[in-house]
Design an enzyme around this catalytic site. Structure first.
Site, PDB file in Angstrom:
ATOM      1  N   LYS A 177      -6.192  -2.089  -1.021  1.00  0.00           N
ATOM      2  CA  LYS A 177      -6.913  -1.878  -0.024  1.00  0.00           C
ATOM      3  C   LYS A 177      -7.979  -1.130  -0.197  1.00  0.00           C
ATOM      4  O   LYS A 177      -8.436  -0.101   0.441  1.00  0.00           O
ATOM      5  CB  LYS A 177      -6.208  -1.351   1.497  1.00  0.00           C
ATOM      6  CG  LYS A 177      -5.160  -2.418   2.181  1.00  0.00           C
ATOM      7  CD  LYS A 177      -4.668  -1.861   3.486  1.00  0.00           C
ATOM      8  CE  LYS A 177      -3.852  -2.627   4.104  1.00  0.00           C
ATOM      9  NZ  LYS A 177      -2.218  -2.706   3.283  1.00  0.00           N
TER      10      LYS A 177
ATOM     11  N   THR B 168       0.905  -1.244  -0.085  1.00  0.00           N
ATOM     12  CA  THR B 168       0.056   0.169   0.147  1.00  0.00           C
ATOM     13  C   THR B 168       0.779   1.323  -0.024  1.00  0.00           C
ATOM     14  O   THR B 168       0.529   2.126  -0.766  1.00  0.00           O
ATOM     15  CB  THR B 168      -0.826  -0.095   1.372  1.00  0.00           C
ATOM     16  OG1 THR B 168      -1.481  -1.292   1.332  1.00  0.00           O
ATOM     17  CG2 THR B 168      -2.092   1.074   1.122  1.00  0.00           C
ATOM     18  N   ILE B 169       1.927   1.033   0.870  1.00  0.00           N
ATOM     19  CA  ILE B 169       2.820   2.518   0.771  1.00  0.00           C
ATOM     20  C   ILE B 169       3.328   2.808  -0.489  1.00  0.00           C
ATOM     21  O   ILE B 169       3.432   3.790  -0.799  1.00  0.00           O
ATOM     22  CB  ILE B 169       3.983   1.983   2.015  1.00  0.00           C
ATOM     23  CG1 ILE B 169       3.219   2.006   3.273  1.00  0.00           C
ATOM     24  CG2 ILE B 169       4.998   3.082   1.888  1.00  0.00           C
ATOM     25  CD1 ILE B 169       4.206   1.480   4.456  1.00  0.00           C
TER      26      ILE B 169
ATOM     27  N   ARG C 155       0.378  -2.688  11.470  1.00  0.00           N
ATOM     28  CA  ARG C 155       1.900  -2.365  11.680  1.00  0.00           C
ATOM     29  C   ARG C 155       1.581  -1.393  13.234  1.00  0.00           C
ATOM     30  O   ARG C 155       2.504  -1.497  14.030  1.00  0.00           O
ATOM     31  CB  ARG C 155       2.353  -1.351  10.684  1.00  0.00           C
ATOM     32  CG  ARG C 155       3.094  -2.121   9.641  1.00  0.00           C
ATOM     33  CD  ARG C 155       3.452  -0.831   8.359  1.00  0.00           C
ATOM     34  NE  ARG C 155       4.444  -0.166   8.408  1.00  0.00           N
ATOM     35  CZ  ARG C 155       5.558  -0.166   7.805  1.00  0.00           C
ATOM     36  NH1 ARG C 155       5.394  -1.066   6.663  1.00  0.00           N
ATOM     37  NH2 ARG C 155       6.755   0.515   7.783  1.00  0.00           N
TER      38      ARG C 155
ATOM     39  N   HIS D 265      -4.572  -9.978   9.357  1.00  0.00           N
ATOM     40  CA  HIS D 265      -3.676  -8.977   9.461  1.00  0.00           C
ATOM     41  C   HIS D 265      -3.482  -8.216  10.946  1.00  0.00           C
ATOM     42  O   HIS D 265      -4.438  -8.015  11.540  1.00  0.00           O
ATOM     43  CB  HIS D 265      -4.261  -7.872   8.627  1.00  0.00           C
ATOM     44  CG  HIS D 265      -2.869  -7.057   7.863  1.00  0.00           C
ATOM     45  ND1 HIS D 265      -2.817  -6.958   6.259  1.00  0.00           N
ATOM     46  CD2 HIS D 265      -1.760  -6.591   8.155  1.00  0.00           C
ATOM     47  CE1 HIS D 265      -1.761  -6.230   6.139  1.00  0.00           C
ATOM     48  NE2 HIS D 265      -1.120  -6.153   7.195  1.00  0.00           N
TER      49      HIS D 265
ATOM     50  N   GLU E   8      -8.945  -7.999   3.085  1.00  0.00           N
ATOM     51  CA  GLU E   8      -7.928  -7.505   4.061  1.00  0.00           C
ATOM     52  C   GLU E   8      -8.433  -7.254   5.501  1.00  0.00           C
ATOM     53  O   GLU E   8      -9.592  -6.439   5.488  1.00  0.00           O
ATOM     54  CB  GLU E   8      -7.142  -6.173   3.688  1.00  0.00           C
ATOM     55  CG  GLU E   8      -6.227  -6.458   2.869  1.00  0.00           C
ATOM     56  CD  GLU E   8      -4.540  -6.498   3.437  1.00  0.00           C
ATOM     57  OE1 GLU E   8      -4.496  -6.537   4.544  1.00  0.00           O
ATOM     58  OE2 GLU E   8      -3.587  -6.716   2.528  1.00  0.00           O
TER      59      GLU E   8
ATOM     60  N   ASP F  97     -14.049   1.386  -2.363  1.00  0.00           N
ATOM     61  CA  ASP F  97     -15.325   1.552  -3.222  1.00  0.00           C
ATOM     62  C   ASP F  97     -14.833   1.646  -4.497  1.00  0.00           C
ATOM     63  O   ASP F  97     -13.739   1.446  -4.747  1.00  0.00           O
ATOM     64  CB  ASP F  97     -15.607   3.220  -2.785  1.00  0.00           C
ATOM     65  CG  ASP F  97     -17.134   3.419  -3.238  1.00  0.00           C
ATOM     66  OD1 ASP F  97     -17.887   2.804  -3.464  1.00  0.00           O
ATOM     67  OD2 ASP F  97     -17.385   4.438  -2.886  1.00  0.00           O
ATOM     68  N   ALA F  98     -15.921   1.939  -5.588  1.00  0.00           N
ATOM     69  CA  ALA F  98     -15.490   1.757  -6.847  1.00  0.00           C
ATOM     70  C   ALA F  98     -14.814   0.479  -7.239  1.00  0.00           C
ATOM     71  O   ALA F  98     -13.813   0.622  -8.041  1.00  0.00           O
ATOM     72  CB  ALA F  98     -14.813   3.207  -7.432  1.00  0.00           C
TER      73      ALA F  98
ATOM     74  N   LEU G 241     -11.534   0.349  -9.903  1.00  0.00           N
ATOM     75  CA  LEU G 241     -10.204  -0.265  -9.204  1.00  0.00           C
ATOM     76  C   LEU G 241      -9.745  -1.265  -9.864  1.00  0.00           C
ATOM     77  O   LEU G 241      -8.444  -1.342 -10.182  1.00  0.00           O
ATOM     78  CB  LEU G 241     -10.296  -0.156  -7.724  1.00  0.00           C
ATOM     79  CG  LEU G 241     -10.563   1.181  -6.984  1.00  0.00           C
ATOM     80  CD1 LEU G 241     -10.763   0.976  -5.611  1.00  0.00           C
ATOM     81  CD2 LEU G 241      -9.400   2.089  -7.146  1.00  0.00           C
TER      82      LEU G 241
HETATM   83  C1  5RP Z   1       0.462  -3.375   6.010  1.00  0.00           C
HETATM   84  C2  5RP Z   1       0.898  -4.105   5.208  1.00  0.00           C
HETATM   85  C3  5RP Z   1       2.173  -4.992   5.011  1.00  0.00           C
HETATM   86  O1  5RP Z   1       2.379  -5.010   3.440  1.00  0.00           O
HETATM   87  C4  5RP Z   1       2.262  -6.238   5.672  1.00  0.00           C
HETATM   88  O2  5RP Z   1       1.975  -5.957   7.059  1.00  0.00           O
HETATM   89  C5  5RP Z   1       3.489  -7.147   5.432  1.00  0.00           C
HETATM   90  O3  5RP Z   1       4.748  -6.133   5.948  1.00  0.00           O
HETATM   91  P1  5RP Z   1       5.369  -6.331   7.168  1.00  0.00           P
HETATM   92  O4  5RP Z   1       5.811  -7.706   7.376  1.00  0.00           O
HETATM   93  O5  5RP Z   1       6.317  -5.273   7.208  1.00  0.00           O
HETATM   94  O6  5RP Z   1       4.642  -5.987   8.470  1.00  0.00           O
HETATM   95  O7  5RP Z   1      -0.119  -4.534   4.098  1.00  0.00           O
HETATM   96  O8  5RP Z   1      -0.734  -2.686   6.108  1.00  0.00           O
HETATM   97 MG    MG Z   2       0.641  -5.046   2.612  1.00  0.00          MG
END
Ligand code: 5RP
Ligand code: MG
Length: 217
Positions: free
Chosen positions: A63, A35-36, A140, A137, A113, A66-67, A71
């Protein structure tokens, strides 16, 4: 089945991302444009990686919220194999993406996600709508706040697998974390920083692969 290994390229420039993938690409099953990186460079990284790795699964981790079909046309048109939708998106957004995916002859797909508050009713409705992949997930930010993997995660993962989803796990995964999930039929593990920022990324990628084959066959 042996879980796949995905590397997340959450670099802040395409140049940096290409430097990250150069040596490890051949050891990885799925290459993620994080995403970054999307925020920094749009869909250009997907185009470049598709040209460099014509046979690999390439994930566009946009991530989307909408739309969906619009996308999806952009992501798949750029060469992505998979793309992501955020779990709070409406079902028509998810199916909009899925319909575009299925309009291709190749194996394009959508991953949901899982962040924040989602419910089992949501999961049932995703399944009913034809979505098959979820990404469990640890964010971070949650990781930075000290949140660790625990029994509650394993319970939820178990239930998602039992529902028939292909389940991917990610969020600051280290090689040592892999064995926590050994009793589950995990579809894919995603590692970003643990591989990209390792002293030797190739060794780190190989260690993930070796750990995966220690616990799954
Ligand atoms: C964060 C993500 C990252 O791509 C995913 O968490 C993997 O990276 P890392 O192992 O550095 O956490 O989508 O939103
Ligand atoms: Mg990611």
């Amino acid at each position: 089945m042996l879980p796949k290994l995905q590397v997340a390229l959450d670099n802040t420039s395409l140049k940096d991302a290409l430097a990250s993938i150069r040596d490890i690409g051949e050891h990885i099953d799925v290459i993620e444009v994080g995403t970054i990186l999307h925020v920094a460079e749009g869909l250009e990284p997907v185009r470049c990686l598709r040209a460099l790795y014509p046979e690999k699964i390439i994930l566009a981790d946009i991530k989307g919220a909408d739309a969906g079909s619009l996308l999806a046309k952009q992501c798949y048109g750029a060469g992505a194999t998979w793309m992501t939708v955020i779990c709070c998106a409406e079902i028509p957004t998810m199916t909009g993406m899925l319909d575009v995916a299925k309009s291709y002859e190749s194996d394009k797909d959508v991953q949901i996600e899982l962040y924040g508050d989602w419910t089992w009713d949501h999961a049932t409705s995703w399944k009913k709508a034809g979505l098959t992949q979820v990404v469990y997930h640890r964010s971070r930010d949650a990781q930075a706040a000290g949140q660790n993997w625990g029994p509650k995660d394993l319970e939820k993962l178990n239930k998602l697998c039992d529902m028939g989803f292909d389940v991917t796990v990610t969020g600051g995964l280290a090689v040592e974390d892999i064995k926590l999930f050994k009793d589950l039929p995990i579809y894919c593990f995603i590692a970003g920083r643990s591989i990209r920022d390792a002293k030797c990324p190739v060794t780190a990628a190989k260690s993930f692969k070796s750990e995966i084959s220690t616990y799954w066959s």
